[in-house]
Design a protein around this motif. Sequence first.
Motif, PDB file in Angstrom:
ATOM      1  N   SER A 149       0.836  -1.190   0.000  1.00  0.00           N
ATOM      2  CA  SER A 149       0.000   0.000   0.000  1.00  0.00           C
ATOM      3  C   SER A 149       0.874   1.244   0.000  1.00  0.00           C
ATOM      4  O   SER A 149       1.946   1.278   0.597  1.00  0.00           O
ATOM      5  CB  SER A 149      -0.895   0.000   1.238  1.00  0.00           C
ATOM      6  OG  SER A 149      -1.621   1.190   1.303  1.00  0.00           O
ATOM      7  N   ARG A 150       0.390   2.270  -0.686  1.00  0.00           N
ATOM      8  CA  ARG A 150       1.124   3.535  -0.692  1.00  0.00           C
ATOM      9  C   ARG A 150       0.692   4.449   0.448  1.00  0.00           C
ATOM     10  O   ARG A 150       1.190   5.547   0.574  1.00  0.00           O
ATOM     11  CB  ARG A 150       0.903   4.250  -2.028  1.00  0.00           C
ATOM     12  CG  ARG A 150       1.718   3.611  -3.136  1.00  0.00           C
ATOM     13  CD  ARG A 150       1.577   4.386  -4.386  1.00  0.00           C
ATOM     14  NE  ARG A 150       0.514   3.737  -5.157  1.00  0.00           N
ATOM     15  CZ  ARG A 150      -0.046   4.243  -6.233  1.00  0.00           C
ATOM     16  NH1 ARG A 150       0.313   5.407  -6.672  1.00  0.00           N
ATOM     17  NH2 ARG A 150      -0.983   3.591  -6.871  1.00  0.00           N
ATOM     18  N   TRP A 151      -0.232   3.983   1.279  1.00  0.00           N
ATOM     19  CA  TRP A 151      -0.678   4.776   2.422  1.00  0.00           C
ATOM     20  C   TRP A 151       0.412   4.779   3.485  1.00  0.00           C
ATOM     21  O   TRP A 151       1.128   3.792   3.662  1.00  0.00           O
ATOM     22  CB  TRP A 151      -1.941   4.162   3.007  1.00  0.00           C
ATOM     23  CG  TRP A 151      -3.159   4.369   2.183  1.00  0.00           C
ATOM     24  CD1 TRP A 151      -3.320   4.043   0.876  1.00  0.00           C
ATOM     25  CD2 TRP A 151      -4.377   4.949   2.604  1.00  0.00           C
ATOM     26  NE1 TRP A 151      -4.572   4.378   0.464  1.00  0.00           N
ATOM     27  CE2 TRP A 151      -5.238   4.935   1.498  1.00  0.00           C
ATOM     28  CE3 TRP A 151      -4.822   5.467   3.802  1.00  0.00           C
ATOM     29  CZ2 TRP A 151      -6.527   5.431   1.575  1.00  0.00           C
ATOM     30  CZ3 TRP A 151      -6.095   5.955   3.865  1.00  0.00           C
ATOM     31  CH2 TRP A 151      -6.937   5.940   2.762  1.00  0.00           C
TER      32      TRP A 151
ATOM     33  N   ALA B 227      -1.662   5.592   8.860  1.00  0.00           N
ATOM     34  CA  ALA B 227      -3.020   5.739   8.336  1.00  0.00           C
ATOM     35  C   ALA B 227      -3.618   4.411   7.885  1.00  0.00           C
ATOM     36  O   ALA B 227      -4.619   4.406   7.195  1.00  0.00           O
ATOM     37  CB  ALA B 227      -3.018   6.727   7.174  1.00  0.00           C
ATOM     38  N   ARG B 228      -3.031   3.317   8.269  1.00  0.00           N
ATOM     39  CA  ARG B 228      -3.588   2.019   7.884  1.00  0.00           C
ATOM     40  C   ARG B 228      -4.615   1.561   8.903  1.00  0.00           C
ATOM     41  O   ARG B 228      -4.753   2.109   9.982  1.00  0.00           O
ATOM     42  CB  ARG B 228      -2.466   1.007   7.740  1.00  0.00           C
ATOM     43  CG  ARG B 228      -1.559   1.414   6.586  1.00  0.00           C
ATOM     44  CD  ARG B 228      -0.670   0.318   6.146  1.00  0.00           C
ATOM     45  NE  ARG B 228       0.270   0.849   5.161  1.00  0.00           N
ATOM     46  CZ  ARG B 228       1.500   0.450   5.036  1.00  0.00           C
ATOM     47  NH1 ARG B 228       1.955  -0.513   5.802  1.00  0.00           N
ATOM     48  NH2 ARG B 228       2.274   0.985   4.134  1.00  0.00           N
ATOM     49  N   ARG B 229      -5.317   0.517   8.551  1.00  0.00           N
ATOM     50  CA  ARG B 229      -6.503   0.123   9.305  1.00  0.00           C
ATOM     51  C   ARG B 229      -6.220  -0.308  10.738  1.00  0.00           C
ATOM     52  O   ARG B 229      -6.931   0.074  11.657  1.00  0.00           O
ATOM     53  CB  ARG B 229      -7.217  -1.003   8.582  1.00  0.00           C
ATOM     54  CG  ARG B 229      -8.539  -1.336   9.238  1.00  0.00           C
ATOM     55  CD  ARG B 229      -9.205  -2.524   8.644  1.00  0.00           C
ATOM     56  NE  ARG B 229      -9.385  -2.401   7.221  1.00  0.00           N
ATOM     57  CZ  ARG B 229      -9.850  -3.361   6.463  1.00  0.00           C
ATOM     58  NH1 ARG B 229     -10.179  -4.505   7.005  1.00  0.00           N
ATOM     59  NH2 ARG B 229      -9.981  -3.194   5.171  1.00  0.00           N
TER      60      ARG B 229
ATOM     61  N   PHE C 233     -10.282   1.802   5.087  1.00  0.00           N
ATOM     62  CA  PHE C 233      -8.866   1.985   4.796  1.00  0.00           C
ATOM     63  C   PHE C 233      -8.217   0.656   4.411  1.00  0.00           C
ATOM     64  O   PHE C 233      -8.701  -0.406   4.799  1.00  0.00           O
ATOM     65  CB  PHE C 233      -8.133   2.547   6.010  1.00  0.00           C
ATOM     66  CG  PHE C 233      -8.376   4.012   6.272  1.00  0.00           C
ATOM     67  CD1 PHE C 233      -9.317   4.733   5.578  1.00  0.00           C
ATOM     68  CD2 PHE C 233      -7.655   4.664   7.247  1.00  0.00           C
ATOM     69  CE1 PHE C 233      -9.544   6.061   5.839  1.00  0.00           C
ATOM     70  CE2 PHE C 233      -7.870   5.987   7.516  1.00  0.00           C
ATOM     71  CZ  PHE C 233      -8.802   6.691   6.813  1.00  0.00           C
TER      72      PHE C 233
END
Length: 68
Positions: free
Chosen positions: A11-13, A17-19, A66
């Motif tokens: 993921s680029r998040w 900010a991930r779940r 997310f």
Amino acid sequence: MSMTKSVKRRSRWPRWARRGLMENIATALIAIGFLMLFQPFALSLYTYSFITMLAGTVMFIIVSKFPE
């Protein structure tokens, strides 16, 4: 049959900010609101307990979308 392996894309998040982390924060916010509701000492905490639980619930609903 093809012998291709599925590659898991990163993921680029950003990590914060991930779940997982955000769901834990939302759950803690709901728990804090619950404790504020059932304490017998301060009326101001009782007053803001609903807003705190509502904010945690809305945060949990948004965060559940997310990526992991």
